[in-house]
Design an enzyme around this catalytic site. Sequence first.
Site, PDB file in Angstrom:
ATOM      1  N   PRO A   2     -15.915  34.247  -5.326  1.00  0.00           N
ATOM      2  CA  PRO A   2     -16.102  32.807  -5.090  1.00  0.00           C
ATOM      3  C   PRO A   2     -15.056  32.257  -4.120  1.00  0.00           C
ATOM      4  O   PRO A   2     -13.883  32.598  -4.208  1.00  0.00           O
ATOM      5  CB  PRO A   2     -15.926  32.205  -6.485  1.00  0.00           C
ATOM      6  CG  PRO A   2     -16.257  33.317  -7.423  1.00  0.00           C
ATOM      7  CD  PRO A   2     -15.787  34.570  -6.739  1.00  0.00           C
ATOM      8  N   GLU A   3     -15.527  31.449  -3.158  1.00  0.00           N
ATOM      9  CA  GLU A   3     -14.646  30.830  -2.172  1.00  0.00           C
ATOM     10  C   GLU A   3     -14.683  29.310  -2.376  1.00  0.00           C
ATOM     11  O   GLU A   3     -15.221  28.838  -3.379  1.00  0.00           O
ATOM     12  CB  GLU A   3     -15.092  31.239  -0.761  1.00  0.00           C
ATOM     13  CG  GLU A   3     -15.126  32.759  -0.572  1.00  0.00           C
ATOM     14  CD  GLU A   3     -15.616  33.203   0.801  1.00  0.00           C
ATOM     15  OE1 GLU A   3     -15.372  32.481   1.786  1.00  0.00           O
ATOM     16  OE2 GLU A   3     -16.261  34.255   0.886  1.00  0.00           O
ATOM     17  N   LYS A  68      -8.733  28.829  -4.104  1.00  0.00           N
ATOM     18  CA  LYS A  68      -9.802  29.404  -4.925  1.00  0.00           C
ATOM     19  C   LYS A  68      -9.473  29.314  -6.421  1.00  0.00           C
ATOM     20  O   LYS A  68     -10.105  29.970  -7.245  1.00  0.00           O
ATOM     21  CB  LYS A  68     -10.030  30.866  -4.534  1.00  0.00           C
ATOM     22  CG  LYS A  68     -10.437  31.049  -3.067  1.00  0.00           C
ATOM     23  CD  LYS A  68     -10.559  32.519  -2.727  1.00  0.00           C
ATOM     24  CE  LYS A  68     -10.681  32.732  -1.236  1.00  0.00           C
ATOM     25  NZ  LYS A  68     -10.575  34.166  -0.870  1.00  0.00           N
ATOM     26  N   ARG A 136     -16.381  42.455 -14.067  1.00  0.00           N
ATOM     27  CA  ARG A 136     -15.393  43.490 -13.749  1.00  0.00           C
ATOM     28  C   ARG A 136     -14.014  43.219 -14.343  1.00  0.00           C
ATOM     29  O   ARG A 136     -13.084  44.014 -14.139  1.00  0.00           O
ATOM     30  CB  ARG A 136     -15.341  43.676 -12.236  1.00  0.00           C
ATOM     31  CG  ARG A 136     -16.708  44.167 -11.723  1.00  0.00           C
ATOM     32  CD  ARG A 136     -16.722  44.418 -10.243  1.00  0.00           C
ATOM     33  NE  ARG A 136     -15.897  45.547  -9.874  1.00  0.00           N
ATOM     34  CZ  ARG A 136     -15.749  45.984  -8.629  1.00  0.00           C
ATOM     35  NH1 ARG A 136     -16.385  45.376  -7.653  1.00  0.00           N
ATOM     36  NH2 ARG A 136     -14.971  47.006  -8.352  1.00  0.00           N
ATOM     37  N   ARG A 290     -11.704  44.620   5.472  1.00  0.00           N
ATOM     38  CA  ARG A 290     -12.868  43.881   4.982  1.00  0.00           C
ATOM     39  C   ARG A 290     -14.015  44.021   5.969  1.00  0.00           C
ATOM     40  O   ARG A 290     -13.787  44.148   7.172  1.00  0.00           O
ATOM     41  CB  ARG A 290     -12.537  42.387   4.812  1.00  0.00           C
ATOM     42  CG  ARG A 290     -11.356  42.111   3.906  1.00  0.00           C
ATOM     43  CD  ARG A 290     -11.590  42.563   2.474  1.00  0.00           C
ATOM     44  NE  ARG A 290     -12.697  41.851   1.856  1.00  0.00           N
ATOM     45  CZ  ARG A 290     -12.582  40.708   1.206  1.00  0.00           C
ATOM     46  NH1 ARG A 290     -11.404  40.141   1.064  1.00  0.00           N
ATOM     47  NH2 ARG A 290     -13.641  40.132   0.661  1.00  0.00           N
TER      48      ARG A 290
END
Length: 300
Positions: A2-3, A68, A136, A290
């Site tokens: 999530p950003e 975040k 996770r 990334r």
Amino acid sequence: MPELPEVTTTVKGLNQVLPHLIIADVWSDYHVGTKNKSPEVIKNEKFLEYFKKEVIGKTVLSAERRAKNILIHLSGEKTILIHMKMTGHLLFGNYSFTGSKWTATDTGLLQDPFNQFIHFTLSLSNGKTLAFSDMRKFAKVTLFETNTRDSHIDLKNLGPEPLSHLTKETLTQQLSKKPRGVIKSVLMDQTVVAGVGNIYSDEILWLSGIHPERKVESLSTNEVGKIFDSMIEVLNTGIELGGDSMSDYRNIYGERGGFQNSHKAYRRTKQICQKKGCGGVITRKVIGGRSAHFCNIHQK
Ligand SMILES: [Zn+2]
């Protein structure tokens, strides 16, 4: 992960339902089978006991987003900090605890398989539960004294908020701290700008027409201006669409956001670029560890 738009969506939801409620109970199994137990997170069993002692009986005042992070401010000068990391998201509704498992008793989206990995709950004075699903178990949940926020390790080094504290001039200043960095990585650096991650940096650079591997020091004033304008536009679109649910993210009612249907670059590898008259193809390349997705023609 999530950003800014996803965390904003969650925090908006929390502010609709949490203020004035009292925390009646706390439950977590984060301490079971997790590694890297820093002493100040609820994955550490001792800290969980402290967390329970401090939080039970407190009233929720408000929720806030910083970068975040989700901050839930409580009476008694306490603040809960939650970083959702890869797969975490907060859910709100009716739950029951049976055996060793939390189950949503409302029929509907809370029963979506992505919402079933409950590792932390706050039981509230109106009978509802704030439940945290995190497949996770990478998320961070901690507690601090509200008046120490400016020195808190997770907050003190963050860059300005793009939608409230950033201008073209301050973006230029922030970028100038990393002149040799490549723009994709620098945009995701939380000490430069707060809240931008992998998805939104790809989309911002696509809209700006800037190649993700450009060195910051090579960018003209005009190009930094394009990045600024694109950042505001892309983040606001993400918020309007309720965030991005290409992966696990759901809002507090278990619903998906819609930004994944608006991607121009992110995970569109080998697809034709949607910019009018461009004719390029979206390419994927690992940059700074990334995956970056960008058009091979109009992003220069
Ligand atoms: Zn293109």
